[in-house]
Design an enzyme around this catalytic site. Structure first.
Site, PDB file in Angstrom:
ATOM      1  N   ASP A 177       1.068   2.771   3.637  1.00  0.00           N
ATOM      2  CA  ASP A 177       0.267   3.891   3.130  1.00  0.00           C
ATOM      3  C   ASP A 177       1.164   5.111   2.883  1.00  0.00           C
ATOM      4  O   ASP A 177       0.767   6.243   3.184  1.00  0.00           O
ATOM      5  CB  ASP A 177      -0.872   4.233   4.100  1.00  0.00           C
ATOM      6  N   HIS A 228       3.214  14.370   0.982  1.00  0.00           N
ATOM      7  CA  HIS A 228       2.827  15.729   0.582  1.00  0.00           C
ATOM      8  C   HIS A 228       3.988  16.641   0.948  1.00  0.00           C
ATOM      9  O   HIS A 228       4.728  16.360   1.897  1.00  0.00           O
ATOM     10  CB  HIS A 228       1.565  16.183   1.319  1.00  0.00           C
ATOM     11  N   HIS A 242     -10.600   1.194   1.568  1.00  0.00           N
ATOM     12  CA  HIS A 242     -10.367   2.279   2.523  1.00  0.00           C
ATOM     13  C   HIS A 242     -11.707   2.434   3.229  1.00  0.00           C
ATOM     14  O   HIS A 242     -12.656   2.983   2.667  1.00  0.00           O
ATOM     15  CB  HIS A 242      -9.962   3.565   1.788  1.00  0.00           C
ATOM     16  N   HIS A 264       0.841  -1.209   0.000  1.00  0.00           N
ATOM     17  CA  HIS A 264       0.000   0.000   0.000  1.00  0.00           C
ATOM     18  C   HIS A 264       0.873   1.255   0.000  1.00  0.00           C
ATOM     19  O   HIS A 264       1.290   1.728   1.054  1.00  0.00           O
ATOM     20  CB  HIS A 264      -0.904  -0.017   1.237  1.00  0.00           C
ATOM     21  N   HIS A 306      -5.239  -0.254   6.101  1.00  0.00           N
ATOM     22  CA  HIS A 306      -4.890   0.592   7.265  1.00  0.00           C
ATOM     23  C   HIS A 306      -5.949   0.635   8.384  1.00  0.00           C
ATOM     24  O   HIS A 306      -6.625   1.636   8.575  1.00  0.00           O
ATOM     25  CB  HIS A 306      -4.517   2.007   6.859  1.00  0.00           C
ATOM     26  N   PHE A 318       2.801   6.441  -4.894  1.00  0.00           N
ATOM     27  CA  PHE A 318       4.014   7.045  -5.467  1.00  0.00           C
ATOM     28  C   PHE A 318       3.699   8.163  -6.471  1.00  0.00           C
ATOM     29  O   PHE A 318       4.588   8.701  -7.104  1.00  0.00           O
ATOM     30  CB  PHE A 318       4.921   5.966  -6.077  1.00  0.00           C
ATOM     31  N   ARG A 319       2.411   8.507  -6.615  1.00  0.00           N
ATOM     32  CA  ARG A 319       1.974   9.766  -7.240  1.00  0.00           C
ATOM     33  C   ARG A 319       2.236   9.901  -8.727  1.00  0.00           C
ATOM     34  O   ARG A 319       2.103  11.013  -9.249  1.00  0.00           O
ATOM     35  CB  ARG A 319       2.651  10.967  -6.539  1.00  0.00           C
TER      36      ARG A 319
HETATM   37  O1  DOR Z   1      -4.012  10.175   4.410  1.00  0.00           O
HETATM   38  C1  DOR Z   1      -4.221   9.704   3.302  1.00  0.00           C
HETATM   39  N1  DOR Z   1      -3.531  10.120   2.230  1.00  0.00           N
HETATM   40  N2  DOR Z   1      -5.171   8.775   3.156  1.00  0.00           N
HETATM   41  C2  DOR Z   1      -5.580   8.377   1.926  1.00  0.00           C
HETATM   42  O2  DOR Z   1      -6.508   7.628   1.857  1.00  0.00           O
HETATM   43  C3  DOR Z   1      -4.956   8.902   0.719  1.00  0.00           C
HETATM   44  C4  DOR Z   1      -3.626   9.425   0.993  1.00  0.00           C
HETATM   45  C5  DOR Z   1      -3.060  10.276  -0.098  1.00  0.00           C
HETATM   46  O3  DOR Z   1      -3.114   9.839  -1.259  1.00  0.00           O
HETATM   47  O4  DOR Z   1      -2.532  11.342   0.176  1.00  0.00           O
HETATM   48 ZN    ZN Z   2      -3.566   4.902   1.048  1.00  0.00          ZN
END
Ligand code: DOR
Ligand code: ZN
Length: 438
Positions: free
Chosen positions: A303, A307, A176, A60, A230, A63-64
């Site tokens: 997870d 950011h 989720h 999980h 999670h 990687f954007r």
């Molecule tokens: O905190 C989170 N960030 N939960 C998610 O479900 C998505 C993830 C994200 O992609 O930033």
């Molecule tokens: Zn996630």
């Protein structure tokens, strides 16, 4: 083709125990175990003081790539994985564009084949209208459903739509699990708050339990493979303990939900502590750890959802949720083993064997002849401090900043190639798509 590597005298770890032996790697596979003459290999690694683990599979991550490259991309995310002893990952569909079509999936796999230095695969994201894609797209670990809104715009929250997806098909569904109505009502209450500690109350335990209950009921109704992503509450652990045997249901937990707790972490980190589902008080963290130890929770995932500092500098309500973790999860668990809270064998079970078993991955997760040479050598005596600014993830921060832990990867091997060795990364190594048994 990689040059043959002979790992001498490694303490090879599985969930069943530890065996000291030589390991020969040829053509990307583990070709021989036992006492092996040095003439068989060009490259010899003396591992007498090290432990050899199957490479961790992080099931999980975010990687954007494509579309959100300022946060992470498949090169930087996979570098962070390699440094953390993670030789494979499953990535989530909330990219730009979202990974919800045949074309988007093909595009992601194409980018990964050129950019990822560890092995990879991708979840297909569910919408209310893409059932054909969910069932027909080839070789994916599973279907990802956001039952509650989070980062990105993927959401399937209507019971009938969920029922339709569970009823049709046989592929694993990963959820989720947070109830969107409860989240929206709670957000309304805290809409004027400036306090990051309130994040946990905008997504209360009831939201998690309600969605998990619905997903479990659907899995039982249709005997569908279900994975709860999670987990964050003691209530879900207790509920799952009662229901799990009724259908092929599994669950994961993230290190941050077990090791960090409210209110302290919000006071210390503000927006950096914000993640969905949220970090809660210690009672939940302890129940999650106990759930993992007892086997109610099957595996560990990170997870990893980075950011940037600029994004996290926004105020409460504006700052995005998510935190990195792929390069710190194995060290954090090795530290727990070092402290006697679990065994190294357990760490291998939770981070290497179980993800492979649950997701029906072929040929990985064990140090056995004929298996893929995805491995990590560990120095259980090495002490290091996790430090912002010294990480491999593009955003270069960690919620575990300034934690000093014992037990670190020293060499990571992917498909028989050394990809990470004591801080150096070989970017010429290319990961491969992870094969899933249908
Ligand atoms: O905190 C989170 N960030 N939960 C998610 O479900 C998505 C993830 C994200 O992609 O930033
Ligand atoms: Zn996630």
């Amino acid at each position: 083709m990689p040059v043959p590597i002979l790992i001498k005298n490694a303490r090879c770890v599985s969930s069943l125990g530890i065996i000291q032996q030589d390991v020969l790697l040829e053509d990307g596979k583990i070709s021989k175990l036992g006492i092996i003459n040095e003439k068989y290999a060009e490259h010899i690694v003396d591992a007498s003081l090290l432990y050899l683990l199957p490479g961790a599979l992080d099931p999980h991550v975010h990687f954007r790539d494509p579309g959100l490259f300022w946060k992470e991309d498949l090169r930087t995310g996979s570098r962070a994985a390699a440094a953390g002893g993670v030789t494979g990952f499953f990535d989530m569909p909330n990219t730009k564009p979202s990974t919800i079509s045949f074309e988007a999936m093909a595009q992601r796999k194409k980018i990964a084949s050129k950019q990822s230095i560890v092995n990879y695969n991708f979840f297909i994201g569910a919408t209310n209208t893409n059932l054909d894609v969910l069932n027909d797209v080839e070789n994916v670990p599973g279907i990802k459903i956001f039952m509650g809104s989070s980062t990105g715009d993927l959401l399937v929250d209507d019971v009938n739509d969920l029922d339709h997806i569970f009823a049709n098909g046989s592929r694993l569904i990963a959820v989720h699990a947070e109830d969107d109505d409860i989240i929206n009502a709670a957000k309304e209450i805290y809409k004027n708050s400036k306090d990051f500690n309130d994040h946990q109350f905008t997504r209360p335990p009831e939201a998690a339990l309600k969605a998990t209950t619905l997903a479990v009921e659907l899995a039982i109704k249709y005997q569908r493979r279900l994975h709860i992503l999670h987990m964050t509450t003691k209530d879900e652990v207790r509920y799952l303990e009662m229901q799990k045997s009724k259908a092929p249901i599994s669950a994961e937990v993230c290190p941050q939900h077990m090791l960090l707790s409210a209110p302290f972490i919000y006071e210390k980190l503000g927006a950096y502590a914000q993640i969905n589902p949220p970090i809660r008080d210690m009672i939940h963290g302890e129940a999650l750890w106990n759930g993992l130890v007892s086997g109610v929770i099957d595996c560990i995932a990170t997870d990893h959802a980075p950011h940037t500092h600029a994004e996290k500098a926004k105020s409460f309500g504006e700052a995005p949720s998510g935190m990195p973790g792929v390069e710190t999860s194995l060290p954090l668990m090795l530290d727990r083993a070092n402290r006697g809270m679990c065994k190294l064998e357990d760490v291998v079970k939770w981070m290497c064997e179980k993800p492979v078993e649950l997701y029906h991955v072929k040929n990985k997760g064990h140090i056995l002849e004929g298996y893929d040479a995805d491995l990590v050598l560990i120095d259980m005596g090495e002490q290091k401090t996790i430090e912002n600014g010294k990480l491999y993830t593009k955003v270069n921060w960690s919620p575990f900043d300034s934690w000093t832990t014992n037990g670190w990867p020293v060499i990571t091997i992917v498909n028989g190639h050394i990809v990470f060795q004591e801080g150096d990364i070989d970017e010429t190594v290319m990961g491969q798509e992870i094969n899933i048994r249908s």
